[in-house]
Design a protein around this motif. Structure first.
Motif, short mmCIF file in Angstrom:
data_model
loop_
_atom_site.label_atom_id
_atom_site.label_comp_id
_atom_site.label_asym_id
_atom_site.label_seq_id
_atom_site.Cartn_x
_atom_site.Cartn_y
_atom_site.Cartn_z
N VAL A 205 -107.80 78.71 26.62
CA VAL A 205 -106.11 77.95 25.53
C VAL A 205 -105.48 79.36 25.84
O VAL A 205 -104.26 78.52 26.24
CB VAL A 205 -107.08 78.85 24.04
CG1 VAL A 205 -105.03 78.27 23.23
CG2 VAL A 205 -107.57 77.60 23.61
N ALA A 206 -105.51 80.25 26.03
CA ALA A 206 -104.47 81.62 26.50
C ALA A 206 -104.16 81.36 28.11
O ALA A 206 -102.60 81.11 28.67
CB ALA A 206 -105.18 82.34 26.36
N GLY B 288 -97.78 76.60 29.68
CA GLY B 288 -96.30 76.25 29.32
C GLY B 288 -96.66 75.21 27.83
O GLY B 288 -96.35 73.91 27.80
N HIS B 289 -98.67 74.93 28.77
CA HIS B 289 -99.05 73.78 27.39
C HIS B 289 -99.51 74.40 25.95
O HIS B 289 -99.97 74.94 25.89
CB HIS B 289 -100.60 73.14 28.35
CG HIS B 289 -100.22 73.13 30.19
ND1 HIS B 289 -99.41 71.42 29.47
CD2 HIS B 289 -100.66 72.59 30.64
CE1 HIS B 289 -99.65 71.53 31.21
NE2 HIS B 289 -99.87 72.49 32.16
N THR B 290 -99.69 73.04 25.09
CA THR B 290 -100.09 73.05 23.88
C THR B 290 -101.37 72.52 24.16
O THR B 290 -101.60 71.43 24.76
CB THR B 290 -99.49 72.40 23.13
OG1 THR B 290 -97.76 72.68 22.45
CG2 THR B 290 -100.26 72.00 21.56
N ALA B 291 -102.70 73.00 23.24
CA ALA B 291 -104.19 73.33 23.32
C ALA B 291 -104.47 72.44 22.73
O ALA B 291 -104.16 71.77 21.39
CB ALA B 291 -105.17 74.13 23.14
N PRO C 97 -105.67 70.32 27.97
CA PRO C 97 -103.76 70.26 28.21
C PRO C 97 -103.07 68.84 27.07
O PRO C 97 -103.17 68.11 27.34
CB PRO C 97 -103.01 70.70 29.25
CG PRO C 97 -103.84 70.49 29.92
CD PRO C 97 -105.74 70.47 29.27
N SER D 240 -110.31 81.08 23.52
CA SER D 240 -109.82 81.35 23.56
C SER D 240 -108.78 82.03 24.46
O SER D 240 -107.95 82.18 24.75
CB SER D 240 -110.00 83.22 22.64
OG SER D 240 -110.05 82.73 21.54
N HIS E 62 -101.49 77.89 26.96
CA HIS E 62 -100.31 78.33 26.95
C HIS E 62 -99.13 79.41 28.04
O HIS E 62 -98.37 78.85 28.14
CB HIS E 62 -101.07 79.07 25.80
CG HIS E 62 -101.10 78.54 24.54
ND1 HIS E 62 -101.47 79.53 23.74
CD2 HIS E 62 -101.77 77.83 23.76
CE1 HIS E 62 -102.03 79.37 22.55
NE2 HIS E 62 -101.50 77.27 22.76
N SER F 73 -100.91 75.89 19.51
CA SER F 73 -99.41 75.98 20.32
C SER F 73 -99.20 77.31 20.51
O SER F 73 -100.45 78.27 19.86
CB SER F 73 -98.08 74.71 19.51
OG SER F 73 -98.23 76.00 17.92
N PRO F 74 -98.69 78.20 21.52
CA PRO F 74 -98.83 79.46 21.66
C PRO F 74 -98.05 80.25 20.01
O PRO F 74 -98.72 81.16 20.11
CB PRO F 74 -97.57 79.45 22.48
CG PRO F 74 -97.98 78.53 23.13
CD PRO F 74 -97.98 77.33 21.98
N ASP F 75 -97.36 79.49 19.11
CA ASP F 75 -97.27 80.27 17.67
C ASP F 75 -97.98 80.03 16.94
O ASP F 75 -98.25 80.14 15.27
CB ASP F 75 -96.15 80.18 17.33
CG ASP F 75 -95.69 78.76 17.17
OD1 ASP F 75 -96.40 77.40 17.30
OD2 ASP F 75 -94.62 78.00 16.73
#
Length: 286
Positions: free
Chosen positions: A147-148, A154-157, A125, A144, A151, A109-111
């Protein structure tokens, strides 16, 4: 009065992609009045006895709106709660945690930082359809940027080691109606395939198949585990498609469990499959 069944599509494919052509006469033969309608159209879905998701392949870019619509439909198959769970592929981690043989899966996820396998791998996604947004990377590659990009949309990878058996054997899809096995078909590798003119899915090489016993056993376990997680009986699933691949050790692994709007391979199996599907619709209404 005849019961009514609506096969639900999207604006780009108002009558589906052709896979369900045999379903319409099969339902009609069992007494149904049948029509097609895009999910976001003005059609009065509350008037139908059975509203069956078949080609809603634009939902991934409008998932919140799509789920709200699903919740508003009284007689939706599969049920809105199933759709909510199944349209986010993080369910694979739940099935993995439940002890099922699943392709190893991690989420970024983004975090949270992304951890890439040391072998060849795939990033896609967690909410997606038709293999859009999926990319394959070489061993040791840094994904990366991909993945970015997911993100940023708005997706989780979702990250998985690539299963090389797909290149030689493809995937095996086992299809169930009302929780009961119907048929199977084989799917060729999709990564690198061309996009359908609708822009909604990648074209697939499909053929009929007879599943070996270990694949059937895993598919049965997957349906039981998913039903337990959802708090329902297997029989409450009008349709299910269990997609399997062979791992490096030759044993089957779950790649995806399709409970929302999968192609069901009617063109790759015996003509009676459409009748089995229509009979399962009647069973759901009973």
């Amino acid at each position: 009065m005849s019961p009514t069944a609506v096969l639900v599509s999207c604006a780009e494919l108002p009558s589906g992609d052709g896979d369900d052509d045999a379903v319409v006469p099969a339902l009609a033969a069992l007494g149904f009045s049948v029509s097609w309608a895009p999910w976001d159209s003005s059609f009065d879905f509350s008037s139908a006895d059975a509203v069956i998701l078949r080609a809603t392949w634009d939902y991934d870019s409008r998932r919140a709106e799509f789920l709200d619509w699903c919740e508003s439909v009284p007689s939706l198959f599969n049920a809105a709660s199933v759709v909510r769970w199944n349209t986010d592929k993080s369910y694979l981690v739940e099935l993995l945690d439940a002890g099922l043989a699943v392709v190893p899966t991690s989420l970024a996820s983004p975090d949270s930082p992304a951890r890439f396998p040391s072998s060849e791998f795939v990033v896609k996604p967690s909410v997606g359809a038709g293999s859009r947004g999926a990319a394959r990377f070489a061993a040791g590659a840094d994904a990366s940027a991909h993945v970015a990009a997911l993100h940023a949309e708005g997706h989780t990878a979702l990250i998985q080691p690539y299963q090389s058996s797909v290149d030689s054997e493809g995937e095996l899809a086992l299809v169930y109606f009302g929780g009961v096995y119907s048929h199977a078909f084989a799917k060729g590798a999709m990564l690198g395939s061309t996009m359908d003119p609708s822009g909604l899915y990648l074209t697939e090489q499909l053929d009929k198949a007879e599943p070996p016993s270990d694949a059937v056993a895993l598919a049965e376990d997957v349906l039981d585990a998913a039903s337990a997680l959802l708090g329902i009986l297997r029989a409450e699933l009008l349709y299910a498609r269990v997609d399997l691949v062979r791992g490096a050790d030759g044993k089957p692994l779950l790649l995806e469990l399709e409970l929302t709007e999968p192609s069901l391979g009617f063109r790759q199996t015996d003509p009676a499959a459409a009748t089995r599907f229509a009979s399962a619709v009647r069973q759901q209404l009973a």
